[in-house]
Each structure stands twice: as structure tokens, then as C-alpha cells.
Design a protein around this motif. Structure first.
Motif, PDB file in Angstrom:
ATOM      1  N   GLU A  19     -10.606  -6.270 -73.045  1.00 24.84           N
ATOM      2  CA  GLU A  19     -11.774  -5.693 -72.375  1.00 24.84           C
ATOM      3  C   GLU A  19     -12.688  -6.785 -71.831  1.00 24.84           C
ATOM      4  O   GLU A  19     -13.453  -6.564 -70.897  1.00 24.84           O
ATOM      5  N   GLU A  20     -12.656  -7.971 -72.411  1.00 21.84           N
ATOM      6  CA  GLU A  20     -13.548  -9.046 -72.010  1.00 21.84           C
ATOM      7  C   GLU A  20     -13.074  -9.772 -70.761  1.00 21.84           C
ATOM      8  O   GLU A  20     -13.824 -10.519 -70.153  1.00 21.84           O
ATOM      9  N   ILE A  21     -11.844  -9.546 -70.367  1.00 26.56           N
ATOM     10  CA  ILE A  21     -11.294 -10.235 -69.210  1.00 26.56           C
ATOM     11  C   ILE A  21     -11.677  -9.462 -67.952  1.00 26.56           C
ATOM     12  O   ILE A  21     -11.437  -8.267 -67.843  1.00 26.56           O
ATOM     13  N   GLU A  22     -12.295 -10.178 -67.011  1.00 30.11           N
ATOM     14  CA  GLU A  22     -12.659  -9.546 -65.754  1.00 30.11           C
ATOM     15  C   GLU A  22     -11.490  -9.682 -64.786  1.00 30.11           C
ATOM     16  O   GLU A  22     -10.983 -10.771 -64.567  1.00 30.11           O
ATOM     17  N   VAL A  23     -11.100  -8.560 -64.226  1.00 28.92           N
ATOM     18  CA  VAL A  23      -9.994  -8.573 -63.280  1.00 28.92           C
ATOM     19  C   VAL A  23     -10.576  -8.608 -61.882  1.00 28.92           C
ATOM     20  O   VAL A  23     -11.367  -7.755 -61.501  1.00 28.92           O
ATOM     21  N   GLN A  24     -10.202  -9.593 -61.135  1.00 27.57           N
ATOM     22  CA  GLN A  24     -10.672  -9.706 -59.770  1.00 27.57           C
ATOM     23  C   GLN A  24      -9.668  -9.027 -58.853  1.00 27.57           C
ATOM     24  O   GLN A  24      -8.465  -9.156 -59.048  1.00 27.57           O
ATOM     25  N   PRO A  25     -10.179  -8.286 -57.858  1.00 26.25           N
ATOM     26  CA  PRO A  25      -9.248  -7.618 -56.946  1.00 26.25           C
ATOM     27  C   PRO A  25      -8.436  -8.650 -56.181  1.00 26.25           C
ATOM     28  O   PRO A  25      -8.933  -9.714 -55.824  1.00 26.25           O
ATOM     29  N   GLU A  26      -7.197  -8.296 -55.968  1.00 22.28           N
ATOM     30  CA  GLU A  26      -6.308  -9.214 -55.267  1.00 22.28           C
ATOM     31  C   GLU A  26      -6.710  -9.295 -53.800  1.00 22.28           C
ATOM     32  O   GLU A  26      -7.020  -8.293 -53.171  1.00 22.28           O
ATOM     33  N   LYS A  27      -6.704 -10.470 -53.285  1.00 19.09           N
ATOM     34  CA  LYS A  27      -7.051 -10.659 -51.882  1.00 19.09           C
ATOM     35  C   LYS A  27      -5.830 -10.359 -51.035  1.00 19.09           C
ATOM     36  O   LYS A  27      -4.713 -10.700 -51.393  1.00 19.09           O
ATOM     37  N   GLU A  28      -6.112  -9.697 -49.900  1.00 16.22           N
ATOM     38  CA  GLU A  28      -5.018  -9.416 -48.990  1.00 16.22           C
ATOM     39  C   GLU A  28      -4.611 -10.712 -48.314  1.00 16.22           C
ATOM     40  O   GLU A  28      -5.442 -11.564 -48.016  1.00 16.22           O
ATOM     41  N   GLU A  29      -3.337 -10.824 -48.093  1.00 18.54           N
ATOM     42  CA  GLU A  29      -2.861 -12.032 -47.436  1.00 18.54           C
ATOM     43  C   GLU A  29      -3.301 -12.013 -45.982  1.00 18.54           C
ATOM     44  O   GLU A  29      -3.062 -11.059 -45.252  1.00 18.54           O
ATOM     45  N   VAL A  30      -3.983 -13.042 -45.601  1.00 19.41           N
ATOM     46  CA  VAL A  30      -4.458 -13.146 -44.228  1.00 19.41           C
ATOM     47  C   VAL A  30      -3.396 -13.868 -43.418  1.00 19.41           C
ATOM     48  O   VAL A  30      -2.996 -14.969 -43.758  1.00 19.41           O
ATOM     49  N   GLN A  31      -2.948 -13.188 -42.390  1.00 21.12           N
ATOM     50  CA  GLN A  31      -1.938 -13.795 -41.555  1.00 21.12           C
ATOM     51  C   GLN A  31      -2.629 -14.746 -40.594  1.00 21.12           C
ATOM     52  O   GLN A  31      -3.644 -14.409 -40.004  1.00 21.12           O
ATOM     53  N   PRO A  32      -2.121 -15.919 -40.474  1.00 23.77           N
ATOM     54  CA  PRO A  32      -2.761 -16.873 -39.570  1.00 23.77           C
ATOM     55  C   PRO A  32      -2.691 -16.369 -38.136  1.00 23.77           C
ATOM     56  O   PRO A  32      -1.640 -15.957 -37.649  1.00 23.77           O
ATOM     57  N   GLU A  33      -3.854 -16.378 -37.503  1.00 18.80           N
ATOM     58  CA  GLU A  33      -3.904 -15.918 -36.119  1.00 18.80           C
ATOM     59  C   GLU A  33      -3.431 -17.043 -35.212  1.00 18.80           C
ATOM     60  O   GLU A  33      -3.468 -18.210 -35.566  1.00 18.80           O
ATOM     61  N   LYS A  34      -3.031 -16.626 -34.047  1.00 23.87           N
ATOM     62  CA  LYS A  34      -2.600 -17.631 -33.087  1.00 23.87           C
ATOM     63  C   LYS A  34      -3.832 -18.405 -32.633  1.00 23.87           C
ATOM     64  O   LYS A  34      -4.803 -17.823 -32.176  1.00 23.87           O
TER      65      LYS A  34
END
Length: 133
Positions: free
Chosen positions: A90-105
Motif C-alpha cells: 500500500e505504501e508504494i506509489e504507482v506512477q501511470p505509464e507514459k505513452e511512448e512518444v513516436q519521434p516526429e519527423k
């Protein structure tokens, strides 16, 4: 007359074997020529009768008769116990997973001299000569 046995101080590296622990003993000395401090780490397998040792414990080893192929030491006492951090789920904070950002041209403007541009520049530098026949 009783012989005095060798003793060593070390830190437990592994306790996965039954009644055996692997202990790292660190010694340091100065190099005879270069005078630099040299650190040497030796690993010994030691007998732990009650399986009391945990990872990171500081222990005192005492020399003994050969107990197996590699065991010639016995844990005489545990000097300090290693601190184990116990964290409840319960003490561990779960951070939302970041979406993979596709490198733009990435658009970069690179000026490339083409033959046409080179010809235009040459024409601008030289005044046009009129040729009349």
C-alpha cells in the motif's frame, strides 16, 4: 597448550546454501613500490549451523577443521545485523505509464547548392557580355 585460531571479520554476500554462507573479507595494504593503497577482497565459505546469517550481516569467522571441500571457516558470531527495509504494497506509489512518444519527423532546412543555383550565382558575378555578330 591450546593453539590460537585465526579470526576474520567480513560481510555476508550469500546465504542461499543450507548451513553455509559466503563471506567477503576486505584487506588493504600499500604497494611496496608505488605506495598506492591496494584493496583485496577474498571470499570464504563458512559454516552457519543455525542458518541465522542474512545478506549484509557483519560476522566474525573462526578457523576450523575442513568441514567440506571448500569450507574451512565457521561463523563465530554475528556482529551487526543488516537493516532490511520492509515496505508494504500500500505504501508504494504507482506512477501511470507514459505513452511512448513516436519521434516526429524533424524538418531541417539544408541548403543544397544545385547546378542551377551555382550557374545563377556565376551569372550574377560576371556581367553579361553581349555578343553581336
Amino acid at each position: 597448550m591450546e593453539k590460537k585460531r585465526k579470526t576474520r571479520l567480513g560481510r555476508v554476500l550469500s546465504n542461499k546454501m543450507d548451513k553455509t554462507v559466503v563471506v567477503a573479507i576486505e584487506t588493504s595494504r600499500h604497494h611496496p613500490l608505488y605506495k598506492k593503497a591496494i584493496r583485496k577482497i577474498s571470499k570464504y565459505k563458512a559454516h552457519d549451523e543455525k542458518n541465522e546469517c542474512e545478506l549484509g550481516d557483519m560476522v566474525r569467522l573462526i578457523e576450523t577443521r575442513p568441514l567440506s571441500k571448500e569450507k574451512r571457516w565457521k561463523v563465530a558470531e554475528i556482529i551487526t545485523k543488516a537493516e532490511v527495509l520492509e515496505v508494504k504494497p500500500e505504501e508504494i506509489e504507482v506512477q501511470p505509464e507514459k505513452e511512448e512518444v513516436q519521434p516526429e519527423k524533424i524538418e531541417t532546412k539544408i541548403e543544397v547548392e544545385t547546378e542551377d543555383k551555382a550557374e545563377e550565382e556565376v551569372a550574377e558575378e560576371k556581367p553579361e557580355e553581349t555578343t553581336q555578330n
